[in-house]
Design an enzyme around this catalytic site. Structure first.
Site, PDB file in Angstrom:
ATOM      1  N   LYS A 156       0.840  -1.182   0.000  1.00 32.69           N
ATOM      2  CA  LYS A 156       0.000   0.000   0.000  1.00 32.69           C
ATOM      3  C   LYS A 156       0.884   1.243   0.000  1.00 32.69           C
ATOM      4  O   LYS A 156       2.020   1.140   0.438  1.00 32.69           O
ATOM      5  CB  LYS A 156      -0.959  -0.028   1.183  1.00 32.69           C
ATOM      6  CG  LYS A 156      -0.400   0.534   2.490  1.00 32.69           C
ATOM      7  CD  LYS A 156      -1.463   0.678   3.529  1.00 32.69           C
ATOM      8  CE  LYS A 156      -1.267   1.954   4.276  1.00 32.69           C
ATOM      9  NZ  LYS A 156      -2.042   2.096   5.491  1.00 32.69           N
ATOM     10  N   ASP A 185      -3.025  -5.868   1.985  1.00 32.82           N
ATOM     11  CA  ASP A 185      -3.636  -5.028   3.015  1.00 32.82           C
ATOM     12  C   ASP A 185      -3.338  -5.794   4.307  1.00 32.82           C
ATOM     13  O   ASP A 185      -4.006  -6.784   4.613  1.00 32.82           O
ATOM     14  CB  ASP A 185      -5.149  -4.905   2.803  1.00 32.82           C
ATOM     15  CG  ASP A 185      -5.777  -3.987   3.842  1.00 32.82           C
ATOM     16  OD1 ASP A 185      -5.199  -3.858   4.945  1.00 32.82           O
ATOM     17  OD2 ASP A 185      -6.829  -3.392   3.558  1.00 32.82           O
ATOM     18  N   HIS A 186      -2.295  -5.346   5.036  1.00 32.19           N
ATOM     19  CA  HIS A 186      -1.783  -6.203   6.113  1.00 32.19           C
ATOM     20  C   HIS A 186      -2.836  -6.444   7.199  1.00 32.19           C
ATOM     21  O   HIS A 186      -2.756  -7.420   7.939  1.00 32.19           O
ATOM     22  CB  HIS A 186      -0.486  -5.641   6.703  1.00 32.19           C
ATOM     23  CG  HIS A 186      -0.686  -4.464   7.597  1.00 32.19           C
ATOM     24  ND1 HIS A 186      -0.727  -3.184   7.136  1.00 32.19           N
ATOM     25  CD2 HIS A 186      -0.888  -4.384   8.935  1.00 32.19           C
ATOM     26  CE1 HIS A 186      -0.939  -2.367   8.143  1.00 32.19           C
ATOM     27  NE2 HIS A 186      -1.034  -3.067   9.248  1.00 32.19           N
ATOM     28  N   LYS A 190      -4.137 -10.163   9.978  1.00 27.42           N
ATOM     29  CA  LYS A 190      -4.128 -10.215  11.444  1.00 27.42           C
ATOM     30  C   LYS A 190      -4.958 -11.398  11.924  1.00 27.42           C
ATOM     31  O   LYS A 190      -6.042 -11.668  11.395  1.00 27.42           O
ATOM     32  CB  LYS A 190      -4.692  -8.906  12.025  1.00 27.42           C
ATOM     33  CG  LYS A 190      -3.725  -7.734  11.888  1.00 27.42           C
ATOM     34  CD  LYS A 190      -4.306  -6.485  12.511  1.00 27.42           C
ATOM     35  CE  LYS A 190      -3.427  -5.278  12.289  1.00 27.42           C
ATOM     36  NZ  LYS A 190      -2.194  -5.265  13.084  1.00 27.42           N
ATOM     37  N   GLU A 224      -5.268   5.382  17.010  1.00 28.89           N
ATOM     38  CA  GLU A 224      -3.830   5.269  17.296  1.00 28.89           C
ATOM     39  C   GLU A 224      -3.390   6.383  18.231  1.00 28.89           C
ATOM     40  O   GLU A 224      -3.795   7.534  18.038  1.00 28.89           O
ATOM     41  CB  GLU A 224      -3.026   5.435  16.003  1.00 28.89           C
ATOM     42  CG  GLU A 224      -3.145   4.317  15.023  1.00 28.89           C
ATOM     43  CD  GLU A 224      -2.349   4.643  13.755  1.00 28.89           C
ATOM     44  OE1 GLU A 224      -1.183   4.254  13.677  1.00 28.89           O
ATOM     45  OE2 GLU A 224      -2.892   5.294  12.860  1.00 28.89           O
ATOM     46  N   ASP A 243      -5.496   6.740   3.817  1.00 27.78           N
ATOM     47  CA  ASP A 243      -4.498   5.865   4.427  1.00 27.78           C
ATOM     48  C   ASP A 243      -5.136   4.702   5.189  1.00 27.78           C
ATOM     49  O   ASP A 243      -4.548   3.633   5.299  1.00 27.78           O
ATOM     50  CB  ASP A 243      -3.619   6.702   5.379  1.00 27.78           C
ATOM     51  CG  ASP A 243      -2.380   5.947   5.817  1.00 27.78           C
ATOM     52  OD1 ASP A 243      -1.721   5.357   4.945  1.00 27.78           O
ATOM     53  OD2 ASP A 243      -2.079   5.937   7.027  1.00 27.78           O
ATOM     54  N   HIS A 248      -8.078  -0.525   5.029  1.00 32.71           N
ATOM     55  CA  HIS A 248      -8.257  -1.377   6.208  1.00 32.71           C
ATOM     56  C   HIS A 248      -9.702  -1.368   6.737  1.00 32.71           C
ATOM     57  O   HIS A 248     -10.298  -2.415   6.978  1.00 32.71           O
ATOM     58  CB  HIS A 248      -7.342  -0.934   7.351  1.00 32.71           C
ATOM     59  CG  HIS A 248      -5.904  -0.789   6.957  1.00 32.71           C
ATOM     60  ND1 HIS A 248      -5.269  -1.679   6.130  1.00 32.71           N
ATOM     61  CD2 HIS A 248      -4.972   0.134   7.286  1.00 32.71           C
ATOM     62  CE1 HIS A 248      -4.009  -1.302   5.971  1.00 32.71           C
ATOM     63  NE2 HIS A 248      -3.812  -0.203   6.662  1.00 32.71           N
ATOM     64  N   LYS A 348      -5.178   9.673  14.332  1.00 31.69           N
ATOM     65  CA  LYS A 348      -3.858   9.636  14.963  1.00 31.69           C
ATOM     66  C   LYS A 348      -3.846  10.537  16.188  1.00 31.69           C
ATOM     67  O   LYS A 348      -4.629  11.480  16.273  1.00 31.69           O
ATOM     68  CB  LYS A 348      -2.809  10.128  13.970  1.00 31.69           C
ATOM     69  CG  LYS A 348      -2.654   9.176  12.804  1.00 31.69           C
ATOM     70  CD  LYS A 348      -1.320   9.316  12.152  1.00 31.69           C
ATOM     71  CE  LYS A 348      -1.109   8.237  11.113  1.00 31.69           C
ATOM     72  NZ  LYS A 348      -0.825   6.921  11.674  1.00 31.69           N
TER      73      LYS A 348
END
Ligand code: NAP
Length: 503
Positions: A156, A185-186, A190, A224, A243, A248, A348
């Site tokens: 990405k 898409d990490h 998970k 986050e 982002d 995600h 964030k």
């Protein structure tokens, strides 16, 4: 050493071998796969970048990365010794055809050594503006011609809007088949995200309840505590919507919203996810006004430390219009979900780092308990915590012990820590193993990426063209802008959080 799977010999070429992603994520993942017996018997990892390094120097760099970032801590000397014999380095400037000559020689040497059926994985861990140079030269040098054995992994961001995503898809499609392309898409790798599929489709009691008749609303919240750190240059051209939400959070929404697949074939699962995206309500100008909120942090306090505001971060414009927070109310207009709001938020420098999916069920049709008994009445909730706590909790009403009939909400909890002694793999371990086994289920197909962009483009355009007059509008360390509370409060709900764990 345990060898639980039988993989063909594999050559992994990492473009961006000296970069942050390789040191933090890929190298630790490959080492852990090796240490746990999940690498092929014959494999070679070839790191590439412009920097001149020999194999030994490169191995040293990777070992430092693994020692600092691996979930299993510092390397085991013996295992690292045998693993690193398979690690090599080739200096390559991807803009220079001549350096691909050398790379081809190295790859061919391993192909000859490993024999027929050797697979090659090209991992593009470089800035996206280098993807065209790499794709062009891999094609020119006929390095990825065999569609059964050659795979391309693309990191990405996949485009920065619909047009650039389409362009990138076209560029890749001209040279490789869809079967060869692994868009990462990490989040999908998970453990807890994969478990949502198991939870939804391996248990019969949920399905009858999993629809508009029993579910009141759904929240997906990925927050986050970290700010943009050193990534200001990249982030300022991106923002929370691009982002995080485009990839995600929308993918999490698809897993929650999808219909039951017929089987676990990669395309069957991805078809079902695309169906959710196709059913999502498009945004009118009025929807953007009422159903979306953007935010940007100003200075504040995180874990006792004072942090600067976004506009004072390194490589961020002083008058930046980039959102570091986004909240959106989505609707999935199909039989299952009509009228059920999906509230999504991410940001964030917020109060907590956590990824939570909350499914709030409808209230009971008739209250039989007197008001006093049910002072702490709460509708049933299913809370899927992806990180940092990995758990699923079902919140139900229970009777408090005692002679009086008093009800209060209690949690039925399945948590990974208490249930299993084995540690969960990192997302990149799962995904790299999937690439080696040729399983595309957890990777984004071209149409999946484009339709997600298509859905969000009205919001992207509106936010880009109309500068926010209220930025910065939330204090670092808070839960985001007040408007995000209002977005959900207007419908009579509030954002759920879990109490902070003591670890
Ligand atoms: P990075 O630290 O800046 O690394 C970039 C790598 O590319 C370096 O190895 C650099 O080495 C190499 N490179 C630059 N120009 C080159 C050229 N012309 N030819 C050959 N190699 C060149 O970037 P990163 O953080 O690893 O990110 C890489 C990609 O992964 C980006 O697309 C990013 O969005 C994505 N990603 C990163 C993370 C993360 O945690 N870092 C997470 C998710 C996605 P030389 O300068 O020596 O050539």
């Amino acid at each position: 050493m345990k060898t639980s799977i039988n993989l063909s010999p594999t050559i992994i070429v990492i473009f961006g071998g000296t970069g942050d992603l390789n040191l933090r994520k890929l190298a630790p993942a490959l080492y852990n796969l090796y240490a746990e017996g999940y690498m092929p018997e014959k494999f070679a990892i070839i790191g590439t970048a412009r920097k001149p390094l020999n194999d030994e120097q490169f191995r040293g760099t990777l070992m430092a990365g693994v020692n600092s970032f691996s979930r299993t801590g510092k390397v085991d000397k013996d295992k690292w010794g045998t693993f690193s014999e398979n690690v090599h380095y080739n200096s390559v400037d991807v803009k220079d055809s001549a350096s691909f000559d050398n790379l081809k020689v190295t790859i061919d040497k391993f192909k000859d050594e490993f024999g027929a059926g050797t697979q090659i994985v090209f991992y593009l861990a470089v800035s996206p503006d280098l993807f065209p140079s790499i794709a062009k030269r891999l094609a020119k040098f006929k390095m990825a011609e065999n569609e059964d054995n050659c795979r391309i992994v693309v990191e990405k961001p996949f485009g920065k809007d619909l047009d650039t995503a389409r362009e990138l898809n076209e560029l890749l499609k001209c040279r490789f088949t869809e079967k060869q392309i692994y868009r990462i898409d990490h989040y999908l790798g998970k453990e807890t995200v994969q478990n949502i599929m198991a939870f939804r489709f391996a248990n019969s009691f949920l399905e009858p309840l999993w629809n508009r008749n029993y579910i009141d609303h759904i929240q997906i919240s990925v927050t986050e505590q970290l700010g943009v750190g050193d990534r200001g240059g990249y982030y300022d051209g991106s923002g929370a919507l691009r982002d995080m939400i485009q990839n995600h959070l929308l993918q999490l929404l698809c897993i929650i919203g999808m219909e039951t697949p017929i089987n676990l074939d990669a395309d069957e699962i991805r078809d079902k996810k695309v169906d959710v995206l196709k059913a999502m309500r498009t945004f009118s100008a009025e929807d953007i006004r009422f159903n979306t909120v953007r935010g940007q942090y100003t200075k504040g306090w995180i874990k006792g430390d004072e942090v600067v505001g976004y506009r004072s971060e390194k490589d961020v414009a002083e008058d930046s219009n980039t959102e570091t927070f986004a909240a959106v109310k989505f609707f999935v207009d199909n039989w299952r979900w009509k009228g059920v709001p999906f509230y999504v938020r991410t940001g964030k420098h917020l109060a907590q780092t956590s990824s939570l999916i909350t499914i709030q069920f409808r209230d009971v049709p008739h209250h039989v308990f007197p008001g006093g008994a049910a002072e702490h009445w709460q509708q049933n909730r299913l809370i899927i915590s992806i990180q940092p706590e990995m758990s699923i909790r079902l919140q139900v009403q229970g009777k408090r012990p005692g002679l009086d009939m008093i009800l209060n909400p209690v949690d039925m909890v399945f948590d990974y820590k208490g249930t299993y002694t084995t540690e969960s793999p990192e997302a990149y371990e799962t995904l790299l193993l999937d690439v080696m086994t040729g399983d595309q289920t957890q990777f984004m197909r071209a149409d999946q990426v484009e339709i997600a962009w298509e859905l969000l483009m009205p919001v992207v355009n509106a936010w880009e063209t109309k500068k926010s007059l209220s930025f910065p509008n939330y204090t670092a360390g808070s839960w985001g802008p007040e408007d995000a509370e209002a977005l959900i409060a207007r419908d009579g709900f509030h954002w759920f959080t879990l109490p902070l764990s003591k670890d």
